[in-house]
Scaffold this active site. Structure first.
Site, PDB file in Angstrom:
ATOM      1  N   ASP A  33       1.015  -1.076   0.089  1.00 39.02           N
ATOM      2  CA  ASP A  33      -0.245   0.523  -0.334  1.00 39.02           C
ATOM      3  C   ASP A  33       1.374   1.291  -0.230  1.00 39.02           C
ATOM      4  O   ASP A  33       1.950   0.979  -0.083  1.00 39.02           O
ATOM      5  CB  ASP A  33      -0.912  -0.223   1.438  1.00 39.02           C
ATOM      6  CG  ASP A  33      -0.423   0.653   2.683  1.00 39.02           C
ATOM      7  OD1 ASP A  33       1.116   0.371   2.542  1.00 39.02           O
ATOM      8  OD2 ASP A  33      -1.067  -0.179   3.489  1.00 39.02           O
ATOM      9  N   SER A  34       0.438   2.216  -0.114  1.00 44.80           N
ATOM     10  CA  SER A  34       1.228   3.654   0.167  1.00 44.80           C
ATOM     11  C   SER A  34       2.068   3.807   1.431  1.00 44.80           C
ATOM     12  O   SER A  34       2.789   4.349   1.166  1.00 44.80           O
ATOM     13  CB  SER A  34       0.020   5.041   0.151  1.00 44.80           C
ATOM     14  OG  SER A  34      -0.832   4.649   0.531  1.00 44.80           O
TER      15      SER A  34
END
Length: 74
Positions: A33-34
């Site tokens: 994910d980010s």
């Protein structure tokens, strides 16, 4: 260097190094994910003693792109 990049990704995402293909997308294929992306970027910067501007960081989504970037900017 490629093995070092794969090892960092493997350790951070908790996956086997064998699951990491040179051209697989870290986010789409490996499920990062980010926040993982930011942590990985900081790990690459620390490990390889480089600095990656935000505009370049968004392109670093595969092992090959990361390795090429490090080689060109070290």
């Amino acid at each position: 260097m490629k093995n070092q990049v794969k090892e960092i990704i493997s350790n951070h995402l908790g996956i086997s190094i064998d699951e990491i293909d040179d051209n697989c997308d870290i986010f789409e294929t490996l499920g990062a994910d980010s926040l993982d992306g930011v942590d990985l970027l900081m790990s690459f910067e620390d490990h390889f003693d480089i600095s990656v501007p935000d505009e370049d960081a968004v392109e670093l989504r595969t092992v090959n792109k990361i390795v090429n970037y490090i080689e060109e900017n070290k």
